[in-house]
Scaffold this active site. Structure first.
Site, short mmCIF file in Angstrom:
data_model
loop_
_atom_site.label_atom_id
_atom_site.label_comp_id
_atom_site.label_asym_id
_atom_site.label_seq_id
_atom_site.Cartn_x
_atom_site.Cartn_y
_atom_site.Cartn_z
N HIS A 50 42.24 55.89 29.95
CA HIS A 50 40.88 55.34 30.21
C HIS A 50 39.85 56.47 31.11
CE1 HIS A 50 37.89 51.90 31.57
NE2 HIS A 50 37.08 52.95 31.85
N ASP B 294 40.81 46.63 22.49
CA ASP B 294 40.55 46.56 23.95
C ASP B 294 40.41 44.99 24.22
OD1 ASP B 294 40.33 47.06 26.63
OD2 ASP B 294 38.57 48.02 26.51
N ARG C 41 46.77 39.55 30.38
CA ARG C 41 46.66 39.04 31.59
C ARG C 41 47.96 38.27 32.37
NH1 ARG C 41 42.10 41.78 32.07
NH2 ARG C 41 40.37 41.14 30.92
O1 DOR Z 1 35.76 46.28 30.03
C1 DOR Z 1 37.14 46.62 30.25
N1 DOR Z 1 37.91 45.55 30.61
N2 DOR Z 1 37.67 47.63 30.36
C2 DOR Z 1 38.80 48.13 30.64
O2 DOR Z 1 39.31 49.16 30.94
C3 DOR Z 1 39.61 46.99 31.45
C4 DOR Z 1 39.21 45.72 30.59
C5 DOR Z 1 40.03 44.41 31.32
O3 DOR Z 1 41.06 44.57 31.56
O4 DOR Z 1 39.14 43.50 31.70
#
Ligand code: DOR
Length: 448
Positions: free
Chosen positions: A181, A306, A66
């Protein structure tokens, strides 16, 4: 005798290329210097590993930290701190930050921000977009870059490439394996009507259904073969994609997440509500069992968390406005050790999925095995420790985990990165000393 090692790890069971052996391991100048019955007096620092298993450092090849832009959810310091507390020695971070990581300046910005603040080693993905497609061949070779990431279906952030001609362009520019993705954007848009007004989070796998994933993965395989490009399909969630990927082992590798191996619909939505909402979704148990079968059969190449933190407040928005994603970098290893204890995978398979597999997929230089000359990266685990995932232990800024309160058997006891003991018994040691990961495909040419 003069001291010539910086660190020695003594008395553990060490996972070497020859199997698990009782041995000491010495590290000098960040690299493994010797393995065997060694003289601890030759090292400046001794790490006692009696009763512990010494694994190659765990590499998490899919995290979202982030920074820049959304630091209220996570930043490079807090995200890597969570990693190290969970036994992770290196992370590959995704490009859907703000701004998105789509050029050299944005990549260098992340590398600069990570300097002196990252607790573990790190590399960053470049996001594919229509505007950078033709430059991806150069961009993917920049130091600190682990490769290109394509979002074929929209998720968190603005990155998206779904048009056939742009996908072709992206796949034709560059040589490294591309991480994808894989969800079909057209079908996502069509089916959004199902939940636009007053849907329930338990419908998440109905909106983003099996066909959404399968259609996209078939298309991706066709385009990758046409372009002669290697791909890595991230967070595979359906039983139906497994045989497609198994039939394309020459060009495709596959990731699953610990949460898709642990949770199942509809119960996860009943218990966790939107905390269980992610893309692609957690599905019914038959998919989870198929993913375990793919683990057993060697079809799964790597496990990535993830890690995708969002605040509790954001998650409380009514579905479908609640954001998708859950944290996971810190719980990846505890969950897998618990599955190992329950007999679902062996220690060999665990190491392959958390370290060696990452090295193989991305051609990481000097990591992924405990062998002389490799980086001194180790994850020391107690295979028998019974613990609970406690709120106070969690480091992510989002301050929650879908696995809070879960009892597990097996726990990371120490994290060692290039010979520096970064975590021991749940305590962080020293400061953030993470460095960019290096890759064999982009090493600078030898001097002279
Ligand atoms: O659930 C998800 N959140 N899948 C993604 O591909 C991106 C991720 C996010 O960055 O929040």
């Amino acid at each position: 005798m003069a001291k010539n090692w910086d660190l020695i790890i003594t008395g553990g069971e060490v996972f070497t290329p020859s199997g698990l052996v009782a041995a000491d391991v010495a590290v000098a100048d960040g690299r493994i210097a010797d393995i065997g019955a060694l003289d601890a007096g030759r090292a400046d620092e001794v790490l006692d590993a009696k009763g512990l298993t010494v694994l190659p450092g765990v590499i998490d090849t899919q995290v979202h930290f982030r920074e820049p832009g959304l630091e209220q959810k996570e930043d490079l310091e807090s995200g890597t701190r969570a990693a190290v507390m969970g036994g992770v020695t290196a992370v590959f971070e995704m490009p859907n930050t703000s701004p998105a990581t789509i050029d050299a300046a944005a990549l260098n910005e992340k590398l600069t921000r990570a300097e002196g603040r990252a607790w573990c080693d790190h590399a960053f993905f470049i996001g594919a977009a229509a505007e950078n497609a033709e430059r991806l061949g150069e961009l993917e070779r920049l130091p600190g870059c682990c490769g290109v990431k394509i979002f074929m279906g929209s998720s968190t952030g603005t990155l998206l490439v779904h048009e056939e001609d742009v996908l072709r362009q992206v796949l034709r520019h560059g040589h490294r394996r591309v991480a994808v993705h894989s969800e079909d954007e057209a079908r996502l848009r069509e089916r959004f009507e199902l939940i636009r007004e007053g849907g329930k989070v338990s419908q998440h796998p109905e909106w983003r259904d099996v066909e959404t994933a399968v259609r996209s993965t078939k298309r991706l395989l066709r385009l990758a073969r046409e372009a002669g490009r290697r791909i890595h399909v991230l967070h595979v969630t359906t039983a139906e994609e497994v045989p497609l990927l198994a039939a394309a082992r020459d060009i495709a590798t596959m990731e699953v997440t610990p949460q898709h191996l642990t949770l199942a619909a509809p119960y996860c939505y009943e218990e966790l509500g939107s905390l269980a909402q992610m893309n692609p979704p957690i599905r019914e148990a038959r998919h989870r069992e198929a993913l375990w079968e793919a683990v057993r059969l060697g079809i799964v190449d790597v496990i990535g968390s993830d890690h995708a933190p969002h605040s509790r407040e954001e998650k409380q928005a009514p579905y479908p406005r609640s954001p998708s994603g859950m944290p996971g970098v810190q719980t990846l290893l505890p969950l897998l050790l618990d599955h190992m204890n329950a007999g679902r995978l062996s220690v060999e398979r665990l190491v392959d999925l958390t370290s060696t597999g990452a090295q193989r997929i991305y051609n990481i230089a000097g990591k992924g095995r405990i062998a002389v000359g490799y980086d001194g990266d180790f994850t020391l685990v107690d295979l028998n420790a019974k613990r609970t995932v406690e709120h106070d232990w969690l480091q992510s800024k989002c301050d929650w985990s879908p696995f809070e309160g879960k009892p597990v058997t097996g726990w990371p006891m120490a994290t060692v990165i290039r010979g520096h003991v970064a975590m021991r018994d749940g305590e962080l040691l020293g400061g953030p000393t993470g460095r960019p990961v290096r890759f064999t495909e982009t090493l600078p040419p030898a001097a002279g």
